[in-house]
Scaffold this active site. Structure first.
Site, PDB file in Angstrom:
ATOM      1  N   SER A  20       0.848  -1.239  -0.057  1.00 38.53           N
ATOM      2  CA  SER A  20      -0.201   0.062   0.029  1.00 38.53           C
ATOM      3  C   SER A  20       0.802   1.368   0.052  1.00 38.53           C
ATOM      4  CB  SER A  20      -0.985  -0.093   1.239  1.00 38.53           C
ATOM      5  OG  SER A  20      -0.056   0.068   2.418  1.00 38.53           O
ATOM      6  N   GLY A  21       0.289   2.383  -0.229  1.00 45.37           N
ATOM      7  CA  GLY A  21       1.007   3.671  -0.001  1.00 45.37           C
ATOM      8  C   GLY A  21       1.810   3.891  -1.247  1.00 45.37           C
ATOM      9  N   CYS A 394     -12.780  26.788  10.834  1.00 45.92           N
ATOM     10  CA  CYS A 394     -13.868  25.901  11.796  1.00 45.92           C
ATOM     11  C   CYS A 394     -13.332  26.528  13.081  1.00 45.92           C
ATOM     12  CB  CYS A 394     -13.921  24.517  11.482  1.00 45.92           C
ATOM     13  SG  CYS A 394     -15.372  24.086  11.976  1.00 45.92           S
ATOM     14  N   HIS A 525     -15.456  24.816   6.042  1.00 48.67           N
ATOM     15  CA  HIS A 525     -14.172  24.543   5.616  1.00 48.67           C
ATOM     16  C   HIS A 525     -13.832  24.762   4.233  1.00 48.67           C
ATOM     17  CE1 HIS A 525     -12.882  21.851   9.078  1.00 48.67           C
ATOM     18  NE2 HIS A 525     -14.354  21.978   9.326  1.00 48.67           N
ATOM     19  N   GLU A 527     -11.244  24.820   2.813  1.00 46.37           N
ATOM     20  CA  GLU A 527     -10.183  24.086   2.133  1.00 46.37           C
ATOM     21  C   GLU A 527     -10.681  22.921   1.024  1.00 46.37           C
ATOM     22  OE1 GLU A 527     -10.868  24.137   5.342  1.00 46.37           O
ATOM     23  OE2 GLU A 527     -10.689  22.358   6.025  1.00 46.37           O
TER      24      GLU A 527
HETATM   25  N1  GLN Z   1     -14.732  21.242  17.719  1.00 48.24           N
HETATM   26  C1  GLN Z   1     -15.412  22.276  16.861  1.00 48.24           C
HETATM   27  C2  GLN Z   1     -17.070  21.777  16.721  1.00 48.24           C
HETATM   28  O1  GLN Z   1     -17.310  20.834  16.865  1.00 48.24           O
HETATM   29  C3  GLN Z   1     -14.823  22.487  15.353  1.00 48.24           C
HETATM   30  C4  GLN Z   1     -14.965  21.560  14.553  1.00 48.24           C
HETATM   31  C5  GLN Z   1     -14.029  21.480  13.446  1.00 48.24           C
HETATM   32  O2  GLN Z   1     -13.035  22.477  13.386  1.00 48.24           O
HETATM   33  N2  GLN Z   1     -14.017  20.742  12.356  1.00 48.24           N
HETATM   34  O3  GLN Z   1     -17.754  22.667  16.319  1.00 48.24           O
END
Ligand code: GLN
Length: 553
Positions: A20-21, A394, A525, A527
């Site tokens: 793998s990898g 987040c 998020h 990203e």
């Molecule tokens: N721990 C935080 C929450 O549950 C942020 C979660 C995260 O950064 N994905 O809201």
């Protein structure tokens, strides 16, 4: 219309041999890029052999990043590579695990959907796998569907998925191709590239009733003609179907490298697809050129927690964040220099944050729990006071809000209830529906997950960066900015520049440019939406601010 093989729809299974990898995921994604470059509509699936129903319950230090789709499905990080290489969003049927397949077969059985029939591992499990593959192809209106089977041939765990490939191929031999991604070691003591492990891998695959049409030969250096011949003879495939895959500088070189051995034309030939066209990877090539061409460097520090098993695993845990930073650096024309900074260190020794002034930008990514939390808050505090560009994702946005509440809004001891349920100033708090879920111990797939719309306020950095007032971004969290504290935070100068359409949920927090060059956090998020050919606007704004700081020295 369902996308059955035999009706012109084509399927490529990618399986791994030897070990793998070796880059099966990137090979799968690259096949997607190449076939898209031949004008075909491509989608990609990942099959994980785990019993986990999704990747949401897996620890990132062990399994790498959890990649979230628009639908909210929590998947393997390879799905991120597929989306980045294909430049396209993938649907909920594009990822499955052994657990998810069994779960739906058992649910169907309970609902009498098998009409009293005896439900068996074979063929009912592979048939469910095939149904999902065909649904994914249909949803994407794909010409070609590339399916990566996790694990390595010869394992028990993935045998039912190989059986699904065998069943599809035996029915429609011209519509299904199998690609074996194998590895050719060069043992130090011998100093010669060995083909035997690949021969064994091909034979092991044959014993599952599946024959490789193409072998991608991963190795440190390019394999030579002699070894191509050897593989061809012993693995039963024409020599031109052995594709050299030496180590390359960056994963984005891989599609271009495969094309040196005409992988696109070969796959079209195997699948009886019109073969007259050349692969056009023009846009991809100009992106790859940008990855090698820059004058100045920006130094970005990621303050995180998943360090404990070393840098190697760390970069896996944050892969989408790292790639998003890189894409925006290429866009801005600066060389990314990323360093991992341990939040624990800034917790144990708050003075240590002084070293952060050597960075052009700081980022706190998503996270959970208590480890290093005060260290992250200390780092954010330093970035705000010293006007170092800061981007919070987040958890990074939630902790930025906590820092602002404590040190600017005068809410001493403010916290998130995730860490301190009894805090006097719960500026980040859990939603009522989440409390119910946690009380029932319903952890899997129950966060606020997937794409949600967000409205941006005029005259803000966010609004300017996106160039539009309505956006959609992917989420994965249980906690939110507490509505009871919004007014107080706003009065203290924090701007909530992005909100849910009903106005209740705070999605982006920022400080005005006059106060700070870039101090912005997102509850979502971003990203997961950054792509090589379309970098994420907020990452690009962050990198632009970092590049200005770098220039000033
Ligand atoms: N721990 C935080 C929450 O549950 C942020 C979660 C995260 O950064 N994905 O809201």
């Amino acid at each position: 219309m369902t996308k059955h093989a035999g009706k012109g729809h084509k399927y490529i299974f990618v399986v791994g041999g030897v070990m793998s990898g070796v880059g099966k995921g990137v090979a799968t994604a690259s096949i997607g890029t190449i076939l898209s470059g031949r004008g075909l509509k491509v989608t990609a699936l990942k099959i994980d052999p785990y019993i986990n129903v999704d990747a949401g319950t897996m620890n990132p230090t062990e399994h790498g990043e959890v990649f979230v789709l628009d639908s909210g499905l929590e998947t393997d990080q390879d799905m991120g590579n597929y989306e980045r290489f294909l430049g396209r969003d993938l649907g909920p049927d594009n990822y499955m695990t052994t657990g998810s397949v069994y779960l739906s077969v058992i649910q169907k059985e309970r609902n009498l959907e098998y009409k009293g029939k005896c439900v068996e591992v074979v063929p009912d499990i592979p048939l469910e796998v095939i149904r999902r593959i065909e649904r994914a192809a249909e949803a994407a209106e794909a010409d070609v569907t590339v399916i990566e089977i996790g694990g390595t041939v010869g394992e028990y765990q993935n045998i039912l998925f190989l059986e699904a490939a065998r069943m599809m191929k035996s029915k429609h031999p011209d519509d299904v191709a199998v690609v074996l991604v194998s590895y050719l070691p060069i043992p130090g003591s011998i100093g010669e590239m060995k083909t035997k492990p690949t021969q064994y891998a091909a034979r092991t695959l044959n014993s599952a009733g599946v024959f490789a049409d193409v072998i991608i030969a991963r190795s440190e250096v390019r394999l030579d003609e002699k070894r191509k011949e050897k593989i061809s003879i012993f693995c039963n495939i024409p020599k031109e179907r052995v594709i050299a895959a030496p180590d390359v500088e960056s994963i984005y070189d891989v599609p271009l490298n495969f094309e040196k051995d005409d992988l696109g034309a070969t796959l079209c030939h195997v699948l009886r697809l019109p073969n007259g066209k050349q692969t056009d990877l023009h846009d991809w090539e100009s992106f790859v050129r940008k990855t090698k061409n820059f004058k100045n460097e920006v130094k970005i520090g990621i303050v995180g927690k998943y360090f404990d098993t070393g840098d190697f695993v760390l970069s896996d845990a944050y892969i989408s964040v790292i790639e998003a930073i890189k894409f925006s650096c290429y866009e801005v024309g600066v060389r990314p220099h990323i360093e991992w900074l341990s939040a624990k260190k800034y917790q144990e020794d708050p003075e240590a944050v002084a070293e952060l002034s050597g960075f052009d930008g700081l980022l706190v990514p998503g996270g959970f729990g208590e480890t290093g939390i005060e260290g992250k808050i200390n780092a954010i505090h330093f970035a705000r006071e010293n006007k170092i560009p800061y981007f919070g994702l987040c958890y990074g946005m939630q902790l930025m809000t906590v820092e602002y509440a404590r040190n600017v809004a005068g809410l001493k001891g403010a916290h998130t209830t995730e860490i301190d349920p009894k805090t006097k100033h719960p500026v980040i708090a859990i939603l009522p529906e989440q409390i119910e879920k946690l009380a029932k111990k319903a952890y899997g797939g129950t966060m606020r997950l997937g794409a949600y719309p967000c409205e941006l306020s005029d005259g803000t950095i966010a609004r300017e960066a996106y160039g539009k007032a309505e956006i959609s971004e992917r989420h994965r969290h249980r906690y939110e900015v507490n509505p009871d504290h919004i007014k107080r935070l706003e009065d203290a100068g924090l701007i909530f520049s992005g909100r849910s359409p009903d106005g209740h949920l705070m999605e982006i927090a920022e400080l005005p440019r006059l106060v700070h060059p870039f101090f912005l956090g997102t509850q979502f998020h971003p990203e997961f939406r950054a792509r090589p050919l379309s970098p994420h606007p907020l990452f690009t704004e962050f990198i632009k601010a970092a590049a200005i700081r770098a220039k000033k020295g």
